[in-house]
Design an enzyme around this catalytic site. Structure first.
Site, PDB file in Angstrom:
ATOM      1  N   ARG A   3       0.813  -1.218   0.000  1.00  0.00           N
ATOM      2  CA  ARG A   3       0.000   0.000   0.000  1.00  0.00           C
ATOM      3  C   ARG A   3       0.851   1.274   0.000  1.00  0.00           C
ATOM      4  NH1 ARG A   3      -5.218  -1.211   1.099  1.00  0.00           N
ATOM      5  NH2 ARG A   3      -5.645   0.983   1.483  1.00  0.00           N
ATOM      6  N   TRP A  52       2.842   5.984   1.630  1.00  0.00           N
ATOM      7  CA  TRP A  52       3.012   6.416   0.241  1.00  0.00           C
ATOM      8  C   TRP A  52       2.877   7.926   0.303  1.00  0.00           C
ATOM      9  CZ3 TRP A  52       0.296   8.843  -3.781  1.00  0.00           C
ATOM     10  CH2 TRP A  52       0.801   8.615  -5.061  1.00  0.00           C
ATOM     11  N   GLY A  82      -4.965   8.728   3.541  1.00  0.00           N
ATOM     12  CA  GLY A  82      -5.848   9.669   2.836  1.00  0.00           C
ATOM     13  C   GLY A  82      -5.182  11.016   2.718  1.00  0.00           C
ATOM     14  N   GLU A  95      -2.729  -3.537 -21.906  1.00  0.00           N
ATOM     15  CA  GLU A  95      -2.475  -4.188 -20.620  1.00  0.00           C
ATOM     16  C   GLU A  95      -1.090  -4.842 -20.599  1.00  0.00           C
ATOM     17  OE1 GLU A  95      -3.497  -4.018 -17.826  1.00  0.00           O
ATOM     18  OE2 GLU A  95      -3.100  -5.864 -16.756  1.00  0.00           O
ATOM     19  N   HIS A 103       0.007   6.016 -39.280  1.00  0.00           N
ATOM     20  CA  HIS A 103      -0.393   7.417 -39.114  1.00  0.00           C
ATOM     21  C   HIS A 103       0.613   8.202 -38.287  1.00  0.00           C
ATOM     22  CE1 HIS A 103      -4.122   6.558 -41.106  1.00  0.00           C
ATOM     23  NE2 HIS A 103      -4.295   5.518 -40.289  1.00  0.00           N
TER      24      HIS A 103
END
Ligand code: F6R
Length: 589
Positions: A29, A74, A101, A467, A490
């Site tokens: 996390r 984080w 948060g 992915e 292109h």
């Protein structure tokens, strides 16, 4: 995004060590820094240990005690420093706070607190919470809850008070779950279940607007706004300890890639009633909109091809780009949100916006007890089990299988679809044989020093190439750029020089000839052409053969990308479970 963990009445009398072990399970996390606060058995004050870097093999020499909280960060506000690591203390070191948060109004709150003489030792928004609580005169529970109600943004906090030896927690928008080891009278608080799965699978997922107090006497639940006690019943999850362990694999990522040998067909036996319900709404002419972020948005895009195959038009938007189009959502919209965690801020914002427009909302979600699950009208849990590696793999294929089942439910062919998924399950085992892995590793080795690789796919192999490329980028930091095959001429073809690696994702379908023609354009410019396909072709210099599974061929094509990404990551010295700068669930905008 940030992991919270706490233990109350730790049976080993070494709460700091228990928290350290639990935090290691939550490292996915966030891994900028970590920290623990413990109330030592023999000292009146809290003791804190904080460090920058991954918690991986870290140790702590914090003293013994029965209650501790910890955090893996984080970084959002304030750089990656020891001071900015959580827990944060108030001026008196009486309480410690951990937080997941963003406190959006923290500047304002901090200015006021500084004017009142509070001393700050970090640049974080979180520290404001500790001083705000300190500033209140009421009981600690009331102080924590009323402080929490002053915060704006999506937040979850845990507070350790040394005097009462209680952990008080509150949630609004960021996940929190309580674990009950009744037998040993020890309790846990976590951002996710794997942190304490070793001790108990009896849990209660807090809802937004709920708070808890956890002490050795037990757990009480409250409504944060009225402060009133609430009744609750914990649930027992059927997760096994092995789900949160590497079980002999060197990394969670490799374990989770391998688990797809079972998880895809596992999904096929879930949600059958819900799929029929969703299919009925589509038959009633609900307009289908699919959304998600990152991998989940590619899953949504692949789902669009499956729906088109059965004659259903749908729209897909990355959740973070949906706002300009929200005005086209109405009561006759079926809004399908795809998410592993169910906590991705952008996806939740998109769903809330769709709800305010009156849409019927559906969640395709892997983690349980999530905010998304509670927000939506119909929930399809895809049942891939806890996904610990930051990079999503088994959740993606379970979600894609669910969208495939939905498309087939619309044709009344769900039993055939289940059979096809079972066949797929058998066939993908071939990707994992020692010979197949040896071949993949050889290709990975040959790419280790490349700077750029390009990928093309057509029709359903286009989202597959998106992915595939994301897996390579995340796990190996190699620049992998995917294109729709038809886009090459292109502009993009200018990038191709002698020996530039070009992956061609293909199936044995109507797009085969066109994608091969694009491959030959790449070859003519000197590109090294590597086919990922169920056939050989003269355009390919090399091929990684995948099983021919008709419209399901994109599954093995993508799994090859997952494996290649893993081995490239290992070869390039990256940590496959914890890619730099990323966090597992992105709970901030
Ligand atoms: C990529 C990856 C991310 C997530 C994205 C959405 O491997 O994991 O791109 O897919 O952050 O997360 P969820 O699915 O939890 O909403």
């Amino acid at each position: 995004m940030c992991g919270i963990f706490a233990v109350v009445n730790d049976n080993s009398d070494n709460a700091a060590q228990t928290v350290l072990k639990g935090l290691k399970k939550l490292e996915y996390r966030g891994y900028d820094s970590w920290g623990i606060a413990v109330k030592p058995a023999d000292k009146p004050a809290l003791q804190v240990d904080k460090h920058i870097g991954k918690i991986g093999d870290a140790n702590t020499d914090l003293p013994k005690g029965k209650i501790a909280i910890g955090h893996t960060r984080w970084a959002t506000h304030g750089g990656v420093t020891d001071q900015n690591a959580h827990p944060h203390l108030d001026c008196n070191g009486r309480i410690a706070v951990i937080h997941n948060g963003i406190v959006e109004n923290y500047r304002d709150l901090k200015d006021k607190l500084m004017k009142k003489g509070h001393r700050f030792s970090s640049q974080t928004d979180t520290e404001t919470v500790a001083h705000l609580i300190e500033n209140k005169k009421n009981s600690l529970k009331e102080a924590v809850f009323s402080t929490f109600n002053e915060l704006t943004g999506s937040n979850a906090i845990g507070v350790l008070d040394y005097q009462s030896e209680t952990v008080i927690a509150a949630r609004n928008g960021s996940p929190l779950v309580v674990g009950f080891d009744k037998k040993n009278s020890q309790y846990f608080l976590g951002s996710d279940v794997p942190a304490f799965l070793k001790y108990t699978n009896r849990v209660y997922f807090l809802k937004d607007g709920e708070g808890v107090t956890i002490s050795k006497a037990g757990v009480n639940l409250y409504d944060l706004y009225s402060g009133k006690r609430k009744e609750f019943t914990p649930q027992v999850l059927n997760w096994k300890l092995e789900d949160a362990e590497k079980s002999g694999y060197p990394h969670f990522l490799l374990k989770e890639i391998h688990e797809q040998k079972n998880t895809i067909s596992g999904t096929a036996s879930l949600n059958l009633n819900e799929l029929k319900q969703v299919a009925d709404l589509i038959r009633k002419k609900y307009k289908v909109v699919l959304t998600g972020c990152g991998t989940a948005s590619y899953c949504a895009l692949a789902g669009k091809y499956y729906l088109s195959n059965v004659g259903v038009e749908s729209q897909t938007y990355p959740a973070n780009e949906i706002m300009p189009f929200v005005r086209f959502i109405d009561k006759k919209t079926l809004f399908i949100a795809v998410s592993q965690s169910g906590e991705t801020a952008d996806t939740l914002i998109a769903v809330k916006a769709a709800k305010t427009r009156g849409a019927k909302t559906v969640a395709l979600v892997n983690a349980r007890g999530s905010t998304l699950e509670r927000l939506t009208d119909i929930v399809l849990p895809v049942g891939a089990g806890p996904e610990i590696a930051v990079v999503s793999t088994k959740a993606f294929t379970a979600q894609l299988a669910t969208l495939y089942l939905l498309s087939k439910a619309l044709q009344g062919k769900i039993s055939q679809a289940k059979q096809k998924l079972r066949k797929l399950q058998g066939e993908i085992k071939k990707l994992f044989t020692p010979i197949a892995i040896k071949h993949l590793i050889a290709i990975a080795k040959s790419l280790l020093d490349e700077e750029h690789i390009y990928l093309i796919g057509k029709h359903s192999n286009y989202p597959a190439s998106l992915e595939f490329a994301l897996k390579i980028k995340e796990t190996s930091y190699l620049h992998a750029e995917p294109f729709a095959a038809g886009e090459l001429k292109h502009g993009v073809i200018t990038l191709i020089q002698k020996d530039t690696p070009c992956f061609i994702l293909a199936s044995n379908d109507e797009s085969k000839e066109e994608v091969l023609s694009s491959a030959s354009q790449l070859k003519a410019r000197g590109g090294r052409i590597i086919g990922i396909a169920p056939f050989e072709a003269e355009e390919f210099d090399e091929v990684i053969k995948t099983p021919d599974l008709g419209d399901l061929t994109i599954f093995p094509n993508i799994i090859v990308g997952q494996l290649l990404g893993y081995y490239l990551g290992i070869g390039r010295g990256a940590d496959p479970d914890k890619p730099r700068n990323l966090a597992k669930s992105v709970t901030v905008k």
